[in-house]
Design a protein around this motif. Sequence first.
Motif, mmCIF file in Angstrom:
data_model
loop_
_atom_site.group_PDB
_atom_site.id
_atom_site.type_symbol
_atom_site.label_atom_id
_atom_site.label_comp_id
_atom_site.label_asym_id
_atom_site.label_seq_id
_atom_site.Cartn_x
_atom_site.Cartn_y
_atom_site.Cartn_z
ATOM 1 N N ALA A 241 0.812 -1.218 0.000
ATOM 2 C CA ALA A 241 0.000 0.000 0.000
ATOM 3 C C ALA A 241 0.842 1.262 0.000
ATOM 4 O O ALA A 241 0.313 2.358 -0.126
ATOM 5 N N PHE B 36 3.078 1.971 -2.241
ATOM 6 C CA PHE B 36 3.646 2.211 -3.570
ATOM 7 C C PHE B 36 3.095 3.464 -4.253
ATOM 8 O O PHE B 36 3.808 4.145 -4.964
ATOM 9 N N LYS B 37 1.814 3.747 -4.108
ATOM 10 C CA LYS B 37 1.221 4.839 -4.885
ATOM 11 C C LYS B 37 1.048 6.113 -4.056
ATOM 12 O O LYS B 37 0.028 6.781 -4.107
ATOM 13 N N ARG C 62 -0.287 9.550 -5.495
ATOM 14 C CA ARG C 62 -1.660 9.898 -5.866
ATOM 15 C C ARG C 62 -2.721 9.461 -4.865
ATOM 16 O O ARG C 62 -3.830 9.953 -4.912
ATOM 17 N N SER C 63 -2.419 8.550 -3.962
ATOM 18 C CA SER C 63 -3.464 8.043 -3.075
ATOM 19 C C SER C 63 -3.240 8.481 -1.631
ATOM 20 O O SER C 63 -2.170 8.250 -1.051
ATOM 21 N N TRP C 64 -4.283 9.087 -1.041
ATOM 22 C CA TRP C 64 -4.181 9.500 0.370
ATOM 23 C C TRP C 64 -4.059 8.294 1.281
ATOM 24 O O TRP C 64 -3.439 8.357 2.343
ATOM 25 N N LEU C 65 -4.657 7.189 0.894
ATOM 26 C CA LEU C 65 -4.565 5.982 1.706
ATOM 27 C C LEU C 65 -3.115 5.520 1.785
ATOM 28 O O LEU C 65 -2.621 5.131 2.846
ATOM 29 N N SER C 66 -2.435 5.600 0.638
ATOM 30 C CA SER C 66 -1.035 5.219 0.601
ATOM 31 C C SER C 66 -0.212 6.102 1.542
ATOM 32 O O SER C 66 0.651 5.625 2.268
ATOM 33 N N MET D 46 -8.024 13.311 4.754
ATOM 34 C CA MET D 46 -8.205 13.559 3.323
ATOM 35 C C MET D 46 -8.627 12.300 2.578
ATOM 36 O O MET D 46 -9.289 12.365 1.552
ATOM 37 N N LEU D 47 -8.247 11.157 3.138
ATOM 38 C CA LEU D 47 -8.682 9.886 2.571
ATOM 39 C C LEU D 47 -10.209 9.868 2.434
ATOM 40 O O LEU D 47 -10.749 9.434 1.420
ATOM 41 N N ALA E 150 -11.507 13.215 0.289
ATOM 42 C CA ALA E 150 -11.217 13.208 -1.149
ATOM 43 C C ALA E 150 -12.294 12.478 -1.952
ATOM 44 O O ALA E 150 -12.296 12.557 -3.174
ATOM 45 N N ILE E 151 -13.184 11.763 -1.262
ATOM 46 C CA ILE E 151 -14.236 11.049 -1.998
ATOM 47 C C ILE E 151 -15.378 12.016 -2.264
ATOM 48 O O ILE E 151 -16.213 12.277 -1.405
ATOM 49 N N PRO F 124 -4.083 2.344 -3.435
ATOM 50 C CA PRO F 124 -2.780 2.599 -2.829
ATOM 51 C C PRO F 124 -1.663 1.689 -3.347
ATOM 52 O O PRO F 124 -0.496 2.013 -3.182
ATOM 53 N N THR F 125 -2.031 0.560 -3.939
ATOM 54 C CA THR F 125 -0.992 -0.381 -4.354
ATOM 55 C C THR F 125 -0.735 -0.353 -5.850
ATOM 56 O O THR F 125 0.260 -0.906 -6.305
ATOM 57 N N TYR G 259 -11.065 0.644 -0.769
ATOM 58 C CA TYR G 259 -11.094 2.080 -1.011
ATOM 59 C C TYR G 259 -11.566 2.398 -2.434
ATOM 60 O O TYR G 259 -12.253 3.379 -2.658
#
Lengths: 337, 243
Positions: free
Chosen positions: A73, A75-76, A79-83, A132-133, A136-137, B86-87, B111
């Motif tokens: 998780a 890796f991105k 662009r991803s708030w979760l990441s 923001m996770l 952002a939705i 995220p991955t 997500y």
Amino acid sequence: MYPEMSLVILTVLAGVGQGMFILLVILDALFLKSGEVTPHFLTAAAVVSLVFPLIGMAASFFHLGNPMRGYKAIFKWKRSWLSREVIFLPAFVGLDMLYLLLLYSGAPELYRLFAGFLGIVAAMALYLSSAMLYAAIRFIKEWATALTPINFVLFGLTSGAAAATAAAHYTMPGMAIGYLLSYLVAFLAAFSLVMKGLTFQYNASAYSDIGIKNALGMNNPHIRLMDTGAAYAHYNTKEYFLPMTRRQNDLRQVLVLGISFFLPLLMALYAAYNPALKLGGLFSTATLLIVTGLILERRLFFMQGNHIQNLYYGNYRRNVVQNPAVSKAKPGTPQPK
Amino acid sequence: MSQKALVIDLHKCVGCHACAANCKAWNTQGEAGPLTDTNPYGKDPEGVWFNRVQTYEVGKFPDVEVVHLPKSCMHCKNAPCVEVCPTGASYKRMEDGIVLVNYDDCIGCKYCSWACPYGCREFDEFEGVMKKCTLCVDRIYNEALPEEERKPACVITCPAKARAFGDIDEPDSEASRWIAEGKGYKLMPESGADPSNHYLPKRKVKIHVDKEALLKIAQLAHIDMTRHIICDSDSVSEDVAQP
């Protein structure tokens, strides 16, 4: 949205730890030299501020379908708030540990405060990315608002301040700082109370611009769902929706405001007007109340979130108090979708 | 750019759920499978479907019509589910625009399903990964299948021939022709996702029913129509479906 307990526990408990850590590093920088806070207090508070996010982190793994691949998780992060959340959570925990280690080993102040400063940065970044996770939705109006990040930071600081005050009363009984901190808790609790009240008011009338007409692409004011296409509940009717009556919604709103902010506010005010008392027990109770209240708050945050996907299943805004403008509107006047 | 997509004619769709059933049948044994079921023979059967059909009543009696809306992944050009992953397990293929999930990278955080405005992703409880319509990527390029069967399972099975498959960026494709001729539209263009699947709207239909012809048929069928036709000739000859 369906309130998943692992996410509720993660966001609430990590928030307590972050708030507590931010506060104790500030106290360390300001008051340790003058002897107004003791190393004993800082150590105890740092340990507690570490335990909360660790429990949250453990809970977060129960959310994943494949926890063993959780490391992917990160890796991105571009662009991803979760990441980003997945990166900042262990970063905060690591810096919290480093700070505790430097404090315990008696390392030079500069190193310790630098680790503490980096920890504060990580804590703020974690607040922001976990809020923001949700914010952002854009398809969930109740989440996609500036209130979401504000509330995440504010409620985290409030719960953290209450926990730090309890630690101060236990480890440094009779010292001025515990008394001063009770003012801070009172202020933060009052501020949180107002913000959550405003959020509930906002949620009651947060309609998406997108309605069933847009969802179906049919310009007809009378569209009624006849069949969801499945005899039983499924992912689309369970993950995005948990039924709640209007009465339950109102009751939960009152409970959230009362337990998490109003009662702790009264307790903090009592402490502020009674400087001589040893109030470790009172603030422990206040912390427990805030954490319990915040767990209810986060559950309600999920349940009040209306995903526009629910339009297809007739569930859009079924959970939320009806907009007063709608109920008072005369028949025939245009209503929010 | 190439963008493969489905075009669904709501006017022809009869809401039989054959597309959904055949989708499940093909994909549960295909490369995207299995599409697992929870409690399949029990009290509350539940499972993963890539395609679901909802039915709506549009309009007010007597100007009313029934609309069946088959809905699967829209393979959006600006897919919000891909942005939030995220991955990087969710990705959009450059060569044909199909949005896919790499199950080996998916951590099952759900997500992407929150970010999808159409609710077209479903979580597999057993494998712990997110699953979605692949546009039958294991059929459309499959050289083991005869050329005419290299289409998504839902398109092949549709008994009303209400579904077309093709490249919507290529003006000569069947899908593009359907969109151009049938005034195809997208669901929720306001979502900003720019969905690729298109829907053709219901059309106005007028059928002229001649009273004399009706009576003649009734006579041939030995039905006493005088007991059935109670309205005057004007209202019989007008209309059937409404706008």
